[in-house]
Scaffold this active site. Structure first.
Site, PDB file in Angstrom:
ATOM      1  N   LYS A   1     -72.658  58.179  56.710  1.00  0.00           N
ATOM      2  CA  LYS A   1     -71.901  57.639  55.577  1.00  0.00           C
ATOM      3  C   LYS A   1     -72.734  56.591  54.851  1.00  0.00           C
ATOM      4  O   LYS A   1     -73.405  55.778  55.492  1.00  0.00           O
ATOM      5  CB  LYS A   1     -70.601  57.009  56.111  1.00  0.00           C
TER       6      LYS A   1
ATOM      7  N   SER B   1     -61.742  57.481  53.555  1.00  0.00           N
ATOM      8  CA  SER B   1     -62.872  57.304  52.663  1.00  0.00           C
ATOM      9  C   SER B   1     -64.141  58.029  53.123  1.00  0.00           C
ATOM     10  O   SER B   1     -65.035  58.254  52.304  1.00  0.00           O
ATOM     11  CB  SER B   1     -63.183  55.813  52.509  1.00  0.00           C
TER      12      SER B   1
ATOM     13  N   SER C   1     -59.948  55.976  57.774  1.00  0.00           N
ATOM     14  CA  SER C   1     -61.007  56.697  57.056  1.00  0.00           C
ATOM     15  C   SER C   1     -61.884  57.620  57.887  1.00  0.00           C
ATOM     16  O   SER C   1     -62.683  58.358  57.319  1.00  0.00           O
ATOM     17  CB  SER C   1     -61.908  55.710  56.324  1.00  0.00           C
TER      18      SER C   1
END
Ligand code: GLN
Length: 485
Positions: free
Chosen positions: A76, A151, A175
């Site tokens: 990420k 997310s 997330s």
């Protein structure tokens, strides 16, 4: 070649250790596939050439004692990576090249992993659909009209589309678990303090945790074992003896007591989610566990509490982006004008919304009514879990109130977007570990997840429960490569 991408992480490790495949072959397969998958928009930054070079280096001097020997992994874009652009999917960090490495990613590289690239996410990890990214929304490999969740949406999309054998995300309110649930993958949020937050772009510091996203539970245990470490660079890192999660992974959960919290049966819950939950209970019973009804009375306050605490911390954390120290700057007529123009242009709408809410709830006159009250309620939520864990070993809930929704469907309705986190945020507020595993499909054929919540530092237990359920559920979901032209 096509076989390589179908191996899960543990299989890849085994094959490389047995010298059946090389790091170069694996890395090439993932690079080629990622290259053909731009349509999904899951990468913010690709480091393919560097990865191929590293794979070649590994092959010429392999170290098979590492836990991830020569395995390429994309992460990420919220983890700082030394000398590689790290943006948190925000314009304000679009030119930010960290001079240091996050501890969690360093742990991966120390075990022989190779960085494939940085994955798209919601801006500053604020969102549930990966639609708030400055670099555009991410598309789910499941269907061209679906969000991958957020997310950590780029992570979930890349993992499900087999652009990386495993990945890491961050989870402040869901997330990791929510996008895992939306894409038929496994997502684990560890106990607060297990994985170092050093070098992770901060959203809400008392809630943020890094965690693994993988194709199965065994890979999750392997990744957790690697990324979880005590770190004196993070003042909230906890020094406890980390178990050998893979070695102790077991499907024997006979006699375990699993709580079913009645407050999670929320108004308007769909029949599909009810059935999924019911099936989950039956699987557990089949595994020899005992199902016990429990109560977590303050559950209904979790969402409003989260949406006070998280923005409050975010507004404070994001004060550092002022156009002076690093990141994007918009010139102004004077200092204040420069601040205003930089922040107005550098942040997207959702981030601004959070900063405004956060600043409001922390402001004098409102602090007691909102922020302080929320902190008190947060304690009550934690107490609920503590009480429940007097009589049960773990808790089973749905991961999300629905399957993945359509791109654009909730974008103009923040409250309905926030409602997505209803089953995941209590876990962050209480600092507990939670894992989402794929458990079924809805009538549209989209994946649905079940969540297992554990006591603090009891990751081994929830991994074992997940492992035994995975064995019984035998979830199969074939993703067609429709996006590859
Ligand atoms: N969807 C939640 C939010 O928007 C959680 C995000 C997260 O866990 N980073 O705040």
């Amino acid at each position: 070649m096509s076989d390589i991408i179908n191996f899960n992480l543990s299989e890849l490790v085994l094959n490389i250790k047995n010298k059946k495949i090389s790091s170069t072959e694996i890395t090439k397969a993932y690079v080629e596939r990622s290259d053909k998958s731009k349509h999904l928009n899951s990468y913010n930054e690709e480091t393919f050439d560097e990865a191929l070079k590293k794979a070649n280096e590994f092959d010429s001097k392999p170290d098979f004692n590492k836990m991830l020997p020569g395995i390429p992994i994309a992460v990420k874009d919220l983890f700082c990576t030394k000398n590689i652009k790290t943006t948190a999917s925000s314009k304000i960090l679009d030119n930010f090249i960290p001079t240091y490495e996050s501890t969690v990613t360093q742990n991966l590289w120390n075990q022989g992993a190779i960085l494939l690239g940085k994955l798209n996410c919601d801006e500053f990890a604020m969102g549930s659909s990966n639609e708030t990214s400055y670099f555009g929304n991410v598309i789910s490999p499941i269907d061209k009209n679906l969000v991958p969740g957020g997310s950590s949406g780029g992570s979930a999309s890349a993992l499900a589309a087999k652009l990386t054998p495993a990945t890491i995300g961050t989870d402040t309110g869901g997330s990791i678990r929510q996008p895992a649930s939306f894409t038929g993958t496994v997502g684990l949020k560890p106990t607060y303090g297990s994985c170092s937050r050093y070098g992770i772009v901060a959203f809400a510091s008392s809630l943020d945790q890094a965690g693994p996203m993988t194709r199965n539970v065994k890979d999750s245990a392997l990744m957790l074992e690697i990324i979880s470490s005590f770190d004196d660079k993070d003042s909230t890192s906890i020094n406890f003896k980390r178990p050998n999660y893979t070695k102790d992974l077991s499907i024997n959960i006979k006699g375990k007591k699993i709580g079913i919290p009645k407050e999670y049966r929320v108004d308007g819950m769909s029949k599909e989610i009810e059935n999924l939950w019911e099936n989950g209970k039956n699987y557990l019973k089949d595994c020899g566990a005992e199902i016990i009804d429990i109560s977590l009375p303050h559950t209904k306050f979790a969402l409003p509490t989260y949406y006070i605490v998280a923005p409050a911390e975010a507004s404070s954390n994001l004060a550092r982006y002022d156009g002076v120290k690093y990141g994007f700057r918009n010139e102004g007529e004077n200092l204040i004008d420069m601040y205003e123009k930089t922040r107005s242009e550098g942040f997207g709408d959702e981030v601004k919304r959070r900063i405004m809410i956060g600043t409001y709830v922390l402001s004098s006159g409102y602090y007691d009514a909102y922020y302080l009250k929320a902190q008190k309620v947060r304690r009550l939520i934690k107490n609920d879990f503590d009480n429940a864990f007097q009589s049960v070993d773990a808790i089973l809930t749905p991961s999300t109130p629905s399957s993945a929704f359509k791109i654009g469907e909730k974008l103009n309705d923040p409250v309905s977007m926030y409602l997505n986190d209803i089953f995941t945020v209590p876990v962050n507020l209480a600092g507990l570990p939670g894992i989402s595993i794929p458990a079924g499909l809805d009538k549209k054929g989209y994946p649905l997840g079940l969540q297992i919540i554990g006591k603090a530092f009891d990751e081994q237990n929830i991994l074992n429960i997940a492992y035994s359920m995975e064995d019984k559920i035998n979830f199969k979901f074939d993703i067609k490569d429709w996006w590859i032209k």
